[in-house]
Write an enzyme that holds these catalytic residues in place. Structure first.
Site, PDB file in Angstrom:
ATOM      1  CD  GLU A  28      -3.041  -0.660   2.038  1.00  0.00           C
ATOM      2  OE1 GLU A  28      -3.130  -0.278   3.114  1.00  0.00           O
ATOM      3  OE2 GLU A  28      -4.496  -1.393   1.954  1.00  0.00           O
ATOM      4  CD  GLU A  43      -3.987  -5.566   2.588  1.00  0.00           C
ATOM      5  OE1 GLU A  43      -4.843  -4.831   3.301  1.00  0.00           O
ATOM      6  OE2 GLU A  43      -2.718  -5.317   2.370  1.00  0.00           O
TER       7      GLU A  43
HETATM    8  C1  GAL Z   1      -4.151  -2.599   4.873  1.00  0.00           C
HETATM    9  C2  GAL Z   1      -2.930  -2.753   5.146  1.00  0.00           C
HETATM   10  C3  GAL Z   1      -2.926  -4.071   5.836  1.00  0.00           C
HETATM   11  C4  GAL Z   1      -3.672  -4.274   7.032  1.00  0.00           C
HETATM   12  C5  GAL Z   1      -4.982  -3.823   6.706  1.00  0.00           C
HETATM   13  C6  GAL Z   1      -5.795  -3.810   7.928  1.00  0.00           C
HETATM   14  O1  GAL Z   1      -4.228  -1.080   4.987  1.00  0.00           O
HETATM   15  O2  GAL Z   1      -2.134  -3.143   3.837  1.00  0.00           O
HETATM   16  O3  GAL Z   1      -1.371  -4.257   6.456  1.00  0.00           O
HETATM   17  O4  GAL Z   1      -3.176  -3.148   7.918  1.00  0.00           O
HETATM   18  O5  GAL Z   1      -4.987  -2.419   5.978  1.00  0.00           O
HETATM   19  O6  GAL Z   1      -7.312  -3.542   7.367  1.00  0.00           O
END
Ligand code: GAL
Length: 681
Positions: free
Chosen positions: A163, A321
């Protein structure tokens, strides 16, 4: 180098047809667990059908505990275990969060906020995108990781950092100041050109030397808008430059391994111009989290997925994600409702994702994210979440043949542009309440509610094949976009634009003569003064709806302009929406932010006038989303229930892949349910 479009699957994973599989997995952080747990992990991964994990994303401090020491055992063993169990690896370069030894040795890599506050270690991503020192260490680390694992047969994909820009995109440090000056020199060539672009004759801001220029740090009054807009551009470019530096190391060492980095097309994340960044990666990846307090959160998910589809040019992409249930980082974090887990993922699939992945595999016992859901929750596998994870795994396996198909286009496109977003939301404007993404989203939801498959396209991409192009709130329009939009209409295209569109050129200078300067002649109208509305103020429109946020007073100039909607009440009779026929095409203007029902009706009328029919049974449209994916020989119709009530969709037939039976004309969807209908093409 051969262009890669998808994962490098280990030989054992690729089915004979060569198309699939769909990828299913999660961030996997074995460094948080014991070896016994790892063995249980791979057993459960097999049970759920997980076939790829994102490994080593935050493993820098684990594998390099000191500047001159590498300890690979955790990653080595975890990688082997995964490979032996048929789980491919999307391997992180691991550079997102610098280890404590690095920040202790080199505190000068720490980012600085606009008011001079240093962002200390203790969280993550505490590094300056422009720090030469950080870059030296980080690229050294990338090289070490690539040398160690680059030829591993289980390596499917490189995952650069994580990210990029999540916490550190706008850095106001001295490193940033130096890099900003270099960037400006390259953009403008001379200080005079910069002064002209930034309109520095205003408020005695004229620069006589590059060294006087700073990032827009906190100042006594409104900061120069040109300086601010260029800092947004520079900050996106600076991080992109960092992305390119990691990519260069990986390409040098492993030219055959595809590369990705996870974008954040969601909610209010606006700092990275992904329309430009996409050129640097082989696979487009996105992270998406729902905003629990947003009543339209499901449609926002669809909007984000549509934009990722646009970025990926309708080729398969990686949903890297999302959460199985609650997150930990919003003020209040409720779990997802039963059924939502699969429905949300199948929605991403409907828009072209060929990989469905989550943060994270096993819910952490400690650390800042211990209350963030995962595939294996705190409560273990005797849980609703785990059962739904296994159901999703089975659904993805049934849908294997979808892999590699194109996410079919709709006939309506919304144009989306990061520069317009940045510029529209600078300070000192007619209204601070204007939120670009919300203004575009209103139109997305209106078309979806009316049963249209609507795409969201980066403005620089070719939109000439769309029957209807909508450019809501496109405040900044450069010469090239202006020409392309004008040509589109001249060639018979139908354009719709709205309040606060076509106001400035790419230096944020107003196009004079009345608003919207860029499109005024095309639209055949003129707005003398903007119509921002106060909080809570509503302006009635004929037919019972209203405008809020904004209600421009529109003067019709060209005689052939038709008025599509008018204000009621104090402004009775004045035009809200206009349409000018131009040859076989048209140019329409909507001067107010209309309530959802009125906008839906208007969107349907504009589509009908452009010859576009709805794609979905109108009686189901408000409750169901419909998208198609295509192979040359087959079509998949995705029908997704948007809410918690059962729904019936008429007029759809095919083989329901998830239910395993043919359906004819009527599809029943349970709450949050989904159907995927296959038919020949
Ligand atoms: C994203 C990140 C992950 C985790 C996730 C939680 O921003 O890439 O590592 O923190 O959010 O929702």
């Amino acid at each position: 180098m051969t262009p890669h479009h998808w994962l490098r699957w280990p030989a054992a994973t690729t089915p004979a047809a060569g198309r699939g599989p769909l990828a299913f997995g999660a961030d996997y952080n074995p460094e948080q667990w014991s070896r016994d747990t790892w063995r249980e992990d791979v057993r459960l991964m097999r049970e759920a059908g997980v076939n790829v994990v994102n490994l080593g994303i935050f493993a820098w401090a684990t594998v390099q505990p000191a500047p001159d020491r590498y300890e690979w055992d955790v990653l080595d063993e975890a990688f082997e275990l995964l490979h032996a169990n048929g789980v491919a690896v999307d391997l992180g370069t691991g550079t997102a969060s610098p280890p404590p030894w690095l920040t202790a040795l080199h505190p000068e890599i720490l980012p600085v906020t606009e008011d001079g506050q240093v962002l200390y270690p203790g969280g993550r991503q505490h590094w300056r995108p422009t720090s030469p020192v950080f870059r030296r260490y980080a690229l050294g680390h990338v090289r070490a990781v690539a040398e160690r694992y680059g030829s591993h047969p289980g390596l499917a994909l490189w995952h650069v950092s994580n990210e990029l820009g999540c916490h550190n995109v706008h850095d106001y440090s001295d490193d940033a100041a130096t890099a900003f000056r270099e960037w400006l020199r390259a953009r403008y060539g001379s200080i005079d050109a910069l002064n002209e672009a930034w309109a520095t004759s205003f408020w005695s801001q004229r620069y006589s030397d590059w060294s006087q220029i700073l990032p827009p740090r906190v100042a006594a009054a409104f900061r120069n808008p040109g300086q601010q807009l260029d800092f947004w551009r520079f900050s996106s470019d600076a991080l992109r430059d960092y992305l390119q530096a990691e990519v260069a190391v990986l390409r040098e060492l492993t030219p055959d391994v595809p590369i990705t980095t996870n974008f954040m097309v969601m909610g209010g994340t606006k700092s990275m111009n992904y329309a430009e960044w996409r050129a640097d990666v082989d696979v487009i990846s996105n992270d998406h989290y729902l905003t629990a307090a947003d009543a339209d959160r499901y449609e926002e998910l669809a909007f984000s997925a549509a934009l990722v589809r646009g970025l990926a040019r309708s080729r398969p992409w990686f949903l890297m994600e999302q959460s199985t249930s609650a997150v930990n980082w919003q003020p209040i974090n409720p779990p997802k409702a039963p059924g939502q887990l699969a429905r949300d993922s199948l929605t991403q699939l409907a828009y072209g994702a060929d990989a469905i992945s989550y943060f994270q595999w096993r819910q952490s016992a400690g650390g800042a994210e211990k209350f963030h859901s995962a595939l294996v929750p705190h409560s273990g596998t005797d849980s609703r979440v785990w059962r739904e994870v296994c159901e999703l795994g089975a659904a993805l396996s049934a849908l294997t043949d979808v892999a590699g198909s194109t996410a079919a286009a709709g006939r309506v496109a919304l144009l989306f542009d990061w520069e317009a977003w940045w510029a529209a939301e600078l300070d000192s404007h007619p209204s601070e309440r204007f939120r670009y993404r919300s203004v575009v989203f209103d139109w997305f939801k209106a078309f979806v509610d009316a049963g249209f498959a609507v795409d969201v396209q980066p403005v620089a991409d070719d939109f000439s094949a769309y029957s209807l192009v909508v450019a809501p709130g496109l405040y900044l329009v450069n010469d090239e976009t202006r020409r392309r939009i004008t040509d589109y209409v001249a060639a018979g295209g139908h354009l719709v634009t709205t309040f606060f569109s076509g106001i400035v050129d790419d230096t944020d200078r107003v196009v004079l003569g009345g608003y919207p300067g860029v499109f005024r002649e095309l639209l055949g109208i003129r707005v003398e003064e903007f119509g921002p509305l106060l909080d809570g103020e509503e302006v009635p429109v004929e037919g019972g709806g209203n405008g809020s946020l904004w209600a421009d007073p529109v003067d019709v100039v060209a005689p052939e302009v038709e008025v599509l909607a008018r204000y009621a009440g104090a402004r009775a009779g004045a035009p809200v929406a206009t349409r000018r026929p131009i040859g076989a095409g048209s140019a329409s203007y909507v001067g107010a932010r209309l309530d959802p029902a009125t906008l839906r009706g208007l969107a349907a009328r504009l589509a009908a006038a452009a010859g576009v029919e709805p794609d979905l049974d109108p009686s189901a449209a408000e409750h169901v989303l419909r998208r198609e994916r295509h192979h040359d020989d087959s079509r998949y119709v995705f029908l997704l229930n948007r809410g918690d009530q059962p729904r019936t969709v008429k007029g759809e037939s095919g083989f329901d892949v998830l239910a395993g039976r043919a359906v004819q004309d009527v599809v029943e969807l349970p709450p949050y349910g989904a159907a995927v209908l296959r038919s020949p093409r």
